[in-house]
Structure formats: C-alpha cells, structure tokens
Design a protein around this motif. Sequence first.
Motif, PDB file in Angstrom:
ATOM      1  N   PRO A 154       0.813  -1.221   0.000  1.00 43.28           N
ATOM      2  CA  PRO A 154       0.000   0.000   0.000  1.00 43.28           C
ATOM      3  C   PRO A 154       0.841   1.264   0.000  1.00 43.28           C
ATOM      4  CG  PRO A 154      -0.067  -1.048   2.147  1.00 43.28           C
ATOM      5  CD  PRO A 154       0.596  -2.012   1.215  1.00 43.28           C
ATOM      6  N   LEU A 157       1.635   1.838  -3.632  1.00 42.74           N
ATOM      7  CA  LEU A 157       0.416   2.276  -4.317  1.00 42.74           C
ATOM      8  C   LEU A 157       0.090   3.734  -4.005  1.00 42.74           C
ATOM      9  CD1 LEU A 157      -1.840  -0.887  -3.808  1.00 42.74           C
ATOM     10  CD2 LEU A 157      -0.777  -0.116  -5.939  1.00 42.74           C
ATOM     11  N   VAL A 163      -2.961   6.012  -4.816  1.00 42.41           N
ATOM     12  CA  VAL A 163      -4.092   5.196  -4.379  1.00 42.41           C
ATOM     13  C   VAL A 163      -4.345   5.475  -2.904  1.00 42.41           C
ATOM     14  CG1 VAL A 163      -4.958   2.850  -4.075  1.00 42.41           C
ATOM     15  CG2 VAL A 163      -3.556   3.416  -6.070  1.00 42.41           C
ATOM     16  N   GLU A 165      -4.746   5.207   0.787  1.00 44.11           N
ATOM     17  CA  GLU A 165      -4.203   4.142   1.634  1.00 44.11           C
ATOM     18  C   GLU A 165      -5.280   3.457   2.465  1.00 44.11           C
ATOM     19  OE1 GLU A 165      -3.773   7.912   4.120  1.00 44.11           O
ATOM     20  OE2 GLU A 165      -3.651   7.295   2.025  1.00 44.11           O
ATOM     21  N   SER A 168      -6.780   0.883  -0.026  1.00 40.42           N
ATOM     22  CA  SER A 168      -5.830  -0.174  -0.390  1.00 40.42           C
ATOM     23  C   SER A 168      -5.545  -1.106   0.784  1.00 40.42           C
ATOM     24  CB  SER A 168      -4.530   0.437  -0.914  1.00 40.42           C
ATOM     25  OG  SER A 168      -3.878   1.188   0.093  1.00 40.42           O
TER      26      SER A 168
END
Length: 390
Positions: A154, A157, A163, A165, A168
């Motif tokens: 994560p 990402l 993305v 967190e 994710s």
Amino acid sequence: MTDIITSNVSPSMARHVDLVWQQRLRLFFAVFCALLIGFLVTATVSKEPVRAYLTMLTGPLPEIRWSDLHGWQLRRMVRFGSVIEDTITLSFLGLAVAIPFRARQFSLGADGQLFLSALAAAAVSLYLGDGFPFLLPIVFVAAILTGFTWGLLPGVLKARYQVNEIVSTLMLNLIAVQLYRLIISEYMRDPGAGFLVTPVLPSSAIFSGLIAHTNVSTMLYLLPFVVFAAWYLLMRTTTGYEIRTVGSAPAFARRVGMPVTRSIILSMAFGGAFAAFAGLHISNGLLKRLPVELSPGLGFDGLVVSLLARNDPKAIPMAAFFYAYLRTGAQAMERTTDVSREVVQIVQALIILFVVAEHLIPAGFSARLRQSWNSFLQKFNYIHRLKGQK
C-alpha cells in the motif's frame, strides 16, 4: 511540580514541559469524563451499578487470599495473564499503526499484516522442525519480512500511484485473510485434528511461558526492546526525521528536497514489520498452532491504542495495558453481574471519542488544573517543612 522542574531549564524547554503536562491533564480529564458517563449508562441498566462497575475496574486484578491449609495464595492470575497477553499483542499493533500515522498515512492494514506474518512464522516453524539450528531467529526473520513486504504494497500504491491508503489497506486485508484461510485449509491442515488447524508447532519454535496457567510468554521481555526500536527509528534516525517531517509539513519536505515518496513507502513498510511481531506472538506464543478461523479485527484495536497513545511509541504499552485491562474487566462484569458486555463497549467508545476530541477541552482549563496542582504541592511542602522544624 512543573514549576520546580522548569526553574533551571531554558524557556523553550520549560514551554515544552508545560505543554506536555497540559496534554496529560487533558487526557486524564477526558478518560475520567468517559468513565463517569459510562457509570451513568451502567446505572440505567443494572440493579447494582456500583458493584458492576467495581467488577469491571477491579476484576482483572490478581487476588491475594489466606487459607490455613495453603497459606497465602495468589488467585485470579488467569484474568491478569489475559491482560498481559492482550497488552503484548496490542502494543505491537499500536506501533504498526503509529509509524504510518507519523507520516500522515492512515493505514488500516495491520490485520492483513498480522495474518500473513503469523502464517509465515507457523509455516517456517513446521517446515524446518525441531532440531534445526537457530530456528527461532529464522522464524523472526520470516515473519518480519512478510509483514514488511505486505506493508510495502500500500505504501508503493500511495506514493507512486496516489491510491488512497485507507482503501488499499482494507482491500489488502481481505486478500490476506482469505489467502491465510486458503493455505491453512488446503496445505497446512492437520489431518488428525477434528477441525481446520495446523499441526502443533515444534517446541523449539515456541516461546517459553512465564506465568503458570496462562499464555504469557517471553515475548513480554522483547516488548521493551521493540518499543525502543520504534522510538529510536522515529526520533534518532534520518529516516525517522524524514517520516516525521513528511507527516507534519509535507510542503516543506518537498521544498527542501526530502524523499517524500520513499518516506511514505517506508512508513507503511515499517508499520507492517511491527505488525509482524503481533502475528509472531499469536502463532508461536499464544496459540502454538493456527486455526483457520483466526478472528479478524485486532488491527482496529491497534488503531485505538495508537490514538490513546497519541502515536507516541513510548506511551503505547501503557495505552495497550489500559485498553486490555478494560476489555478483560468487561468480560468479568459480563460473567458475574447483570450488565452485558455491550455496556462496556459503550464505555470504550466513549473513551475513544473523548480522547480523540480532547482538544475540545479548553487549554486554559488544563492550565488551571495544573496551577491548582502546583499550588497544592507548594502548600503541602510548606506544611511538611514546618513540621520538620518543630
């Protein structure tokens, strides 16, 4: 007291100490208010609210009794052992949440990191078996690398692809839990057991017990070192300084050329590494084998502990002990009084709300509390000196 402490230090240090005392007083007042409202809630549903609340507050404590046959005996150690067991697990999970928090990353991935780290620890323990040299250190490395890697995902990402967190880590939790259940049920199950569970782990991979009739293990000795490692990482290393700066002043960190991307990734990965200690404690310390239905949700308890400790690694063991004590007291109250455990969950929720919203308490109020306490100490010392002169 703070006036005496700060009389021989610099003004900036004095202001810092004064601020710390104000924060502690506000935290104490928030917890006190939550417990008071919790008692009022208990009084509405119980015929004996005082007894019920005292059971919750004193139930987890050991009891010393005298008998003519056995002399002094220490009883109810199972309950107190349960508090210590939960304290160890929650402390590691609190650290797993606090490290990303310091980089302003709201990680909810401790659950998945715990599951896979416990799985890795059990798999390595069973695969290598008794007699393998340095088995326990290898199990440690396997669990920590697994937690670090699952926390790294994560982080990458978020840092590379923006993305969220929260999303994710929650999705990775689902993947981790289902992967855990698949591997236990299909590849690691004990065919001789009557339910889906791994074989018992080899004795050389199990932590030694410390208190009879409980699962309190030597992981308790390891806890202070892990807490110190987390504190040292944040406060005494370049990486920790970058993590804290990215969390408190991200625009400044970018302007001066700090590796913001790397700091975000490492904060999430280090959080996973600390969650691995919780997984290792559960697999090789508490259960000594892994069932397929290991209860999820412990990672969210770590979130509560981190909030109670204000993301300070040094305060996390005390916050974990407080939260574990409250949970064990809830079980004692449910079993011995007419109050259901849901009432204690209300008290827990109140404490969390009051602690999170403690800034609603005016700073001037905590300052007046501190001044009143200092005045009381000065009068007490004055009376004590007069008695000494007589």
